[in-house]
Scaffold this motif. Structure first.
Motif, mmCIF file in Angstrom:
data_model
loop_
_atom_site.group_PDB
_atom_site.id
_atom_site.type_symbol
_atom_site.label_atom_id
_atom_site.label_comp_id
_atom_site.label_asym_id
_atom_site.label_seq_id
_atom_site.Cartn_x
_atom_site.Cartn_y
_atom_site.Cartn_z
ATOM 1 N N PRO A 1 -115.043 -82.008 34.312
ATOM 2 C CA PRO A 1 -114.844 -82.090 32.871
ATOM 3 C C PRO A 1 -115.770 -83.104 32.222
ATOM 4 O O PRO A 1 -115.986 -84.197 32.731
ATOM 5 N N ASN B 1 -116.370 -85.222 28.647
ATOM 6 C CA ASN B 1 -115.510 -85.741 27.591
ATOM 7 C C ASN B 1 -116.257 -85.823 26.280
ATOM 8 O O ASN B 1 -117.486 -85.870 26.218
ATOM 9 N N THR C 1 -104.348 -78.764 33.491
ATOM 10 C CA THR C 1 -104.949 -78.709 32.166
ATOM 11 C C THR C 1 -106.469 -78.647 32.299
ATOM 12 O O THR C 1 -107.036 -78.930 33.361
ATOM 13 N N ASP C 2 -107.128 -78.313 31.192
ATOM 14 C CA ASP C 2 -108.586 -78.251 31.188
ATOM 15 C C ASP C 2 -109.212 -79.629 31.351
ATOM 16 O O ASP C 2 -110.390 -79.741 31.727
ATOM 17 N N ASP C 3 -108.456 -80.673 31.062
ATOM 18 C CA ASP C 3 -108.987 -82.030 31.188
ATOM 19 C C ASP C 3 -108.945 -82.541 32.624
ATOM 20 O O ASP C 3 -109.610 -83.525 32.951
ATOM 21 N N THR D 1 -104.278 -87.547 28.425
ATOM 22 C CA THR D 1 -105.425 -86.995 27.689
ATOM 23 C C THR D 1 -106.164 -88.057 26.890
ATOM 24 O O THR D 1 -107.396 -88.014 26.777
ATOM 25 N N LEU E 1 -108.383 -89.841 29.373
ATOM 26 C CA LEU E 1 -109.470 -89.002 29.865
ATOM 27 C C LEU E 1 -110.530 -88.791 28.796
ATOM 28 O O LEU E 1 -111.735 -88.806 29.082
ATOM 29 N N HIS E 2 -110.106 -88.597 27.542
ATOM 30 C CA HIS E 2 -111.061 -88.376 26.463
ATOM 31 C C HIS E 2 -111.827 -89.642 26.101
ATOM 32 O O HIS E 2 -112.892 -89.570 25.476
#
Length: 365
Positions: A12, A14, A140-142, A179, A182-183
Motif C-alpha cells: 500500500p 499512502n 482492508t485495502d490499507d 487507518t 497508516l495514512h
C-alpha cells in the motif's frame, strides 16, 4: 476455491508524501534508536498517545481456508508464535521477495563464515530462506499483505536425497491496522507491525538483524497485557455457539509471598450463559447492526467480574488482586509473555486484529 487475489504483490502507498531527510548511516541509527522518530515520519503526538480501543466489533466467522494457501494456513495454526512489534519498513516491496530471500540466505551464510553463527539444533550449514506472500489474510485495502519467512537446512549426516528440514518460521502482518496511523506514514514506508517467530532464538535474532539493517526498522518484544488477555476471554467466549470453546482455562498470579499460581477452568456452557446475561441488553441493538454488533470494555469487565465472583464464592480467593497471565480455549491460547497459538482459522482475523492493535500501540513511534 476462490480465484487468487490480485493483491499478491500489493504494497500500500499512502496519501501523505514526506521526503526522507537523509539516507546516511547516522540517520538510520538514530531512527532505529527511536530518537525523534515521530517527527521524521511526519507523525503527530496524537497518533502516539492512543490507547487500546474500548469498543470493537463482535467476532464473526471468516472462512479464510478458501483464500489462504493450505500449507501456509496449516503452519500458522499448528505453531506457537513468539510475538514482537516492528516499526515501519523503509523501501520494502512485496515484488522483491525473491531477492530478499537470496539476501537473507547470504546474510546467514556470512554470519556462519565469520564464526558468529553456531550450529542450530543438530543442523549443518546450507540454509535456504524463502519469503512469500500469504494471500487472503488482509481485511482492508490499507493492510499490507502478510509476509511468511521460512528457513530450511540439511539435517546433520543427511543422505544425499534427503530433503531439507524447516528449522525456523516467522511472519509479518497487519490486520485491520489503524487507518489514521497508516495514512500518516510517508509513501516509502510499509507497515507490518506484528511479527511472529517460531524456532531458534539465535535465528530469530539473525532475521531481525537483517530486517533492521535492510529496511531501517526496529523490533521489540510484544507482551500481551492483562487487559488484552481479558479482551481475548470475551472475544473467544462470544464465538462459543459457532465454534465450541470446549473449555475456558485461565491462569492467574496473586501477589503473595511466594507468588500464588491459580488455574481456573470454566465449563464452556457456563461461560456462554454468563456472557449472554452480560450481553442481554445489547441483543436487540446488535440485531439491527449490519456488522453483527460490537463489544465494549464495560461488557468485558462485567464478564470478568462474574467469573471472579463465581471463583470467590467457591474458594474465598479474590482474583481481582492478581493478574491474568494466560488464557486457553479450543480457539487458541495466549500468554502474557507474548506467546500465542491460534487453533481455529475462522477466528484468526479477530485475534490478529487485536494483536495488530497491541503492536501499533507498543511501537515507540
Amino acid at each position: 476455491m476462490e480465484p487468487p487475489h490480485n493483491s499478491v504483490v500489493r504494497t500500500p502507498l499512502n496519501s501523505v508524501i514526506v521526503q526522507r531527510r537523509s539516507k546516511s548511516k547516522s540517520y538510520r541509527q538514530s531512527y532505529r534508536s527511536c530518537l525523534g522518530a515521530a517527527s521524521r515520519l511526519g507523525l503527530t503526538p496524537a497518533l502516539t498517545a492512543r490507547r487500546l480501543n474500548t469498543s470493537r466489533r463482535a467476532p464473526k466467522s471468516h472462512n479464510i481456508s478458501e483464500k489462504v494457501n493450505p500449507e501456509h494456513l496449516a503452519l500458522l495454526l499448528k505453531t506457537e508464535w513468539k510475538l514482537s512489534y516492528v516499526s515501519p519498513l523503509y523501501k520494502f516491496r512485496h515484488t522483491q521477495l525473491k531477492s530478499y530471500s537470496r539476501q537473507l540466505s547470504a546474510f546467514i551464510a556470512a554470519e556462519k563464515q565469520q564464526g558468529l553463527a553456531v550450529e542450530v539444533e543438530g543442523l549443518q550449514s546450507g540454509f535456504r530462506v524463502t519469503l512469500s506472500v500469504v494471500q487472503g489474510l488482509t481485511e482492508t485495502d490499507d493492510d499490507a499483505e502478510t509476509v511468511l519467512i521460512q528457513i530450511h537446512a540439511n539435517p546433520l549426516f543427511a543422505r544425499q536425497d534427503e530433503p531439507q528440514r524447516s528449522v525456523w518460521s516467522g511472519w509479518l502482518t497487519c490486520i485491520n491496522g489503524n487507518t489514521d496511523y497508516l495514512h500518516s506514514l510517508p509513501k516509502d514506508f510499509t507497515c507490518l507491525p506484528l511479527c511472529g517467530c517460531s524456532g531458534s532464538e539465535y535465528l530469530s535474532g539473525l532475521v531481525k538483524s537483517w530486517f533492521q539493517q535492510t529496511f531501517d526498522c526496529c523490533f521489540g518484544p510484544l507482551e500481551i497485557n492483562h487487559t488484552s488477555l481479558q479482551w481475548l476471554v470475551a472475544l473467544w467466549t462470544n464465538c462459543h455457539m459457532e465454534s465450541s470453546l470446549q473449555h475456558l482455562k485461565m491462569s492467574w498470579t496473586l501477589p503473595v509471598v511466594p507468588p500464588l499460581q491459580v488455574t481456573y477452568t470454566v465449563n464452556p456452557q457456563d461461560a456462554w450463559e454468563l456472557w449472554c446475561s452480560v450481553r442481554a441488553g445489547r441483543q436487540e441493538e446488535d440485531e439491527e447492526e449490519e456488522e453483527g454488533g460490537s463489544i465494549d470494555i464495560k461488557e468485558v469487565m462485567r464478564l470478568m467480574q462474574g467469573l471472579k465472583g463465581h471463583f470467590f464464592r467457591h474458594f474465598r480467593l479474590d482474583l481481582s488482586a492478581g493478574s491474568l497471565r494466560q488464557v486457553t480455549t479450543a480457539l487458541g491460547s495466549a500468554k502474557c509473555n507474548g506467546r500465542i497459538k491460534i487453533s481455529n482459522s475462522r477466528y484468526m482475523i479477530t485475534t490478529l486484529t487485536l494483536l495488530t492493535e497491541c503492536a501499533l500501540l507498543k511501537m515507540p513511534i
